[in-house]
Motif scaffolding. Structure first.
Motif, mmCIF file in Angstrom:
data_model
loop_
_atom_site.group_PDB
_atom_site.id
_atom_site.type_symbol
_atom_site.label_atom_id
_atom_site.label_comp_id
_atom_site.label_asym_id
_atom_site.label_seq_id
_atom_site.Cartn_x
_atom_site.Cartn_y
_atom_site.Cartn_z
ATOM 1 N N THR A 1 11.345 1.274 10.599
ATOM 2 C CA THR A 1 10.514 0.250 9.984
ATOM 3 C C THR A 1 9.866 -0.562 11.101
ATOM 4 O OG1 THR A 1 11.912 0.098 8.015
ATOM 5 C CG2 THR A 1 10.457 -1.760 8.474
ATOM 6 N N ALA A 2 8.547 -0.656 11.077
ATOM 7 C CA ALA A 2 7.819 -1.404 12.096
ATOM 8 C C ALA A 2 7.186 -2.640 11.458
ATOM 9 C CB ALA A 2 6.741 -0.536 12.738
ATOM 10 N N THR A 3 7.395 -3.780 12.087
ATOM 11 C CA THR A 3 6.865 -5.047 11.586
ATOM 12 C C THR A 3 6.019 -5.708 12.668
ATOM 13 O OG1 THR A 3 8.798 -5.379 10.157
ATOM 14 C CG2 THR A 3 7.459 -7.313 10.657
ATOM 15 N N PHE A 4 4.821 -6.127 12.297
ATOM 16 C CA PHE A 4 3.931 -6.859 13.196
ATOM 17 C C PHE A 4 3.578 -8.178 12.495
ATOM 18 C CE2 PHE A 4 3.402 -2.330 13.747
ATOM 19 C CZ PHE A 4 3.543 -2.166 15.112
ATOM 20 N N PHE B 1 0.862 -1.168 0.000
ATOM 21 C CA PHE B 1 0.000 0.000 0.000
ATOM 22 C C PHE B 1 0.910 1.233 0.000
ATOM 23 C CE2 PHE B 1 -2.433 -3.528 1.576
ATOM 24 C CZ PHE B 1 -3.678 -3.367 0.974
ATOM 25 N N LYS B 2 0.464 2.362 0.519
ATOM 26 C CA LYS B 2 1.269 3.579 0.415
ATOM 27 C C LYS B 2 2.564 3.491 1.214
ATOM 28 C CE LYS B 2 -2.442 6.842 -0.673
ATOM 29 N NZ LYS B 2 -3.158 8.090 -0.245
ATOM 30 N N LYS B 3 2.447 3.367 2.540
ATOM 31 C CA LYS B 3 3.643 3.315 3.377
ATOM 32 C C LYS B 3 3.784 1.996 4.118
ATOM 33 C CE LYS B 3 4.301 8.260 4.207
ATOM 34 N NZ LYS B 3 4.497 9.306 5.240
ATOM 35 N N TRP B 4 2.924 1.079 3.839
ATOM 36 C CA TRP B 4 3.009 -0.210 4.502
ATOM 37 C C TRP B 4 2.603 -1.297 3.517
ATOM 38 C CZ3 TRP B 4 -1.471 -3.149 5.288
ATOM 39 C CH2 TRP B 4 -2.680 -2.479 5.048
ATOM 40 N N ARG B 5 2.870 -2.511 3.886
ATOM 41 C CA ARG B 5 2.514 -3.623 3.018
ATOM 42 C C ARG B 5 2.079 -4.830 3.841
ATOM 43 N NH1 ARG B 5 8.131 -3.387 2.857
ATOM 44 N NH2 ARG B 5 9.232 -5.312 3.423
ATOM 45 N N TYR C 1 5.387 -1.473 8.142
ATOM 46 C CA TYR C 1 5.346 -0.027 7.875
ATOM 47 C C TYR C 1 6.770 0.467 7.676
ATOM 48 C CZ TYR C 1 5.200 4.979 8.771
ATOM 49 O OH TYR C 1 5.360 6.323 8.677
ATOM 50 N N GLU C 2 7.012 1.171 6.573
ATOM 51 C CA GLU C 2 8.342 1.693 6.279
ATOM 52 C C GLU C 2 8.310 3.218 6.302
ATOM 53 O OE1 GLU C 2 9.399 -0.160 2.551
ATOM 54 O OE2 GLU C 2 10.403 -1.803 3.603
#
Length: 365
Positions: free
Chosen positions: A279-282, A234-238, A273-274
């Motif tokens: 960078t945040a990863t869940f 998506f825009k800033k996350w995937r 989220y980048e």
């Protein structure tokens, strides 16, 4: 191949891949202490929720499909992972006394304790769509229970060999740059040893020699790993979805009496989220899908907050808290983590807190 396909269609494709992986799985069986071939400190700190993430050299072992997302060549010159149980740190003197004296009193002092230590060394190379690694692993464990009617397990295991893996993009959605990745790996290993059950007489005769003798018979095994990832940005996350089947059909070792490396089928999801500075990863994994076990033992949740130098980790593995921190100093990378290993068939039956340190010398080309 570029297809104009909605998210529903992509999920259908991933589900078909999941069903295909199931067809390669072994028959379901009860769990005890599941011992994967490779444990990464980053993945363990994230609650071992890593199948959908798999974005570095550890993708070789966790999900080879992740290699399709590698953007540069990296050389892992040397990587060392060392871990031990909390009881080994706090009651080491009692253990050494029991192994050297073999008296009833000394063994009573280690009843109910879980002693475990493991060291893993690896080196290799990853490039876009390709990875190769060598691994050397050694662990030893002693667990004694029930003073009234003593029983327990002891063991030591030595494994070394290599693994080669490939990952590729097979489908791409042109408008959103979404893609489906698939991967596979082939491993060749030599192993000796494993866990053994002990009765009262064996406990009283346990010594250093007993443990080392269990390593004398070795065998060679060939194993296969399979994996897939769906990446939907998506825009800033995937969103990333992943499945992996490691050691398809179990990896057995011919020519010796070493323990089989059991098959493990895992499905997971990750939101990433980048941002400009973080960078945040869940992530969440549902592991050992083909096994009969307490559902809580299959549940893994994790989080990573990655800054330019510092990384912070937290999660839940088998409903037990995990945590860790890492430093990226360029050529040298260090991660310290802690997690709880559930050794019984149900949650809370035999729990063991472990502490892990990872040191790596690595450079990107």
């Amino acid at each position: 191949m570029i297809l104009n396909r909605g998210l529903t269609g992509w999920l259908s494709i991933l589900f078909c891949g999941w069903a295909l992986c199931l067809s390669f799985g072994n028959a379901a069986h009860a769990l005890d202490d599941f011992r994967p071939l490779y444990r990464g400190a980053r993945a363990q700190a994230m609650g071992n929720a890593f199948v959908a993430v798999a974005d570095d050299e550890e993708a070789i072992f966790y999900n080879p499909a992740g290699l399709a997302g590698i953007k540069r060549i990296s050389m892992n010159i040397a990587s060392i992972d060392a871990q031990a149980s909390g009881d080994l740190f706090t009651n080491l003197n009692s253990l050494t006394t029991a192994l050297s004296s073999s008296s009833a009193t000394s063994f009573n002092n280690i009843m109910g304790k879980n002693y475990f230590a493991q060291a893993t060394g690896s080196a290799g190379l990853v490039a876009p769509g390709f990875g190769i690694a060598g691994i050397y692993d050694y662990w030893a464990a002693i667990r004694l229970q029930n003073q009234a009617s003593p029983q327990g397990e002891f063991g030591a295991q030595n494994t070394y060999g290599g693994q080669i893996a490939f990952g590729a993009r097979v489908l791409r959605f042109k408008n959103r740059r979404a893609e489906l990745r698939v991967g596979g790996a082939l491993k060749g290993l030599r192993r000796s040893g494993g866990m053994q059950f002990m009765n009262v007489n064996q406990i009283m005769n346990l010594s250093y020699n007993t443990i080392t003798n269990s390593l004398k018979s070795s065998g060679i095994g060939i194993g296969v790993d399979l994996g897939a990832q769906l990446v939907y940005p998506f825009k800033k996350w995937r969103l990333q979805l992943g499945v992996a089947l490691t050691d398809a059909g179990n990896t057995s070792f011919q020519g010796g009496s070493a323990d089989v490396q059991r098959s493990n089928f895992t499905a997971g999801a990750a939101f990433i989220y980048e941002g400009p500075e973080m960078t945040a990863t869940f992530a969440a994994d549902w592991a050992r899908i083909l096994d009969y076990a307490d559902w809580r033992k299959k549940t893994h949740l994790g989080m990573e907050l990655k800054f330019p130098i510092l990384s912070l980790y937290a999660g839940m593995s088998e409903f037990n808290v995990t945590f860790g921190a890492g430093l990226n100093l360029g050529l040298i990378r260090v991660i310290a983590s802690s997690y709880d290993e559930e050794l019984g068939t149900t949650l809370g039956q035999i729990s063991e807190r472990r502490y892990m340190i990872h040191a790596q010398f690595k450079f990107d080309l």
